[in-house]
Enzyme design. Structure first.
Site, short mmCIF file in Angstrom:
data_model
loop_
_atom_site.label_atom_id
_atom_site.label_comp_id
_atom_site.label_asym_id
_atom_site.label_seq_id
_atom_site.Cartn_x
_atom_site.Cartn_y
_atom_site.Cartn_z
N ASP A 185 4.93 37.40 112.64
CA ASP A 185 5.73 37.56 110.67
C ASP A 185 4.50 37.99 109.94
O ASP A 185 3.75 37.45 110.75
CB ASP A 185 6.00 35.62 110.93
N ASP A 231 2.10 35.77 106.77
CA ASP A 231 2.50 34.96 106.23
C ASP A 231 1.57 34.85 104.99
O ASP A 231 0.50 35.34 105.32
CB ASP A 231 1.70 33.73 107.51
#
Length: 225
Positions: free
Chosen positions: A135, A137
């Site tokens: 991901d 973030d």
């Protein structure tokens, strides 16, 4: 004031204690020796004990894909300095920035966003943290209720576009009092109400979305849901 996700640089003498804690935890990871050699930072964790500095350190995934993380307890005087995590714009200036990150950063360029997690660690250390499912973030520091709601709408639109590039957006919105709220949880609560989890430096608390909104500075926007 120090916040969760801040980067923490240690006094050189403090690294002996860090490596000792790692050994006690069975973390026999060769890359750990690079942290004192390169003076790389740790990350500020939630503070749970008076007079103790709680910090974290993440290494690249193990060969089998397992996470390698250390939770550390340090004396407050081990800290040399601290700073907010890097800006997204700093990561994209790297010649090694992945194409998907460059694309998403272009969509997000108007924001003052900071990055934590795997992308930030790899940018700082050059070690191979990223994999196909990593991901991005992101931290956004909301100034008011209007700012929070506008940020959530922009985030949702950008998250859909970035997903098409194979990059999932995640992270937190940071409220003026320092509490962190997960992007996805906020987006859902803005439309459906319910409770959200507020992560502060010293505590974690469930709170009704309406109460969160009521405590924020506002201009004209009512609190959705």
């Amino acid at each position: 004031m120090m916040q969760r996700h801040d980067w923490l640089w240690l006094q050189p003498a403090a690294w002996h204690g860090v490596l000792a804690q790692a050994a006690q935890a069975g973390a026999d990871w060769p890359e750990l020796a690079l942290w004192p050699q390169q003076a790389w930072p740790l990350v500020c964790a939630r503070q749970t004990r008076p007079g103790v500095l709680s910090a974290g350190l993440s290494l690249p995934p193990a060969p089998d894909g397992g996470k390698r993380r250390l939770s550390l307890q340090l004396a407050p005087d081990a800290l040399l300095r601290s700073s907010a995590p890097p800006l997204l714009s700093e990561l994209t200036r790297s010649p090694d920035a992945p194409p998907a990150l460059q694309h998403c950063a272009h969509r997000l360029h108007a924001w003052q966003l900071r990055v934590y997690g795997a992308h930030a660690w790899q940018w700082q250390t050059g070690l191979p943290y990223l994999h196909a499912g990593s991901d991005l973030d992101l931290l956004y520091y909301a100034r008011s209720l209007d700012d929070l709601q506008a940020a959530l709408r922009r985030w949702h639109a950008c998250a859909q576009d970035c997903a098409q590039q194979g990059l999932r957006l995640d992270g937190e919105v940071i409220l003026p009092d320092g509490a962190g709220l997960a992007w996805r949880e906020c987006w859902q609560a803005m439309h459906s109400g319910g409770q959200v989890l507020l992560k502060r430096l010293h505590s974690v608390q469930l709170q009704d979305w309406g109460q969160v909104c009521a405590q924020l500075p506002r201009q004209d926007a009512p609190c959705a849901a």
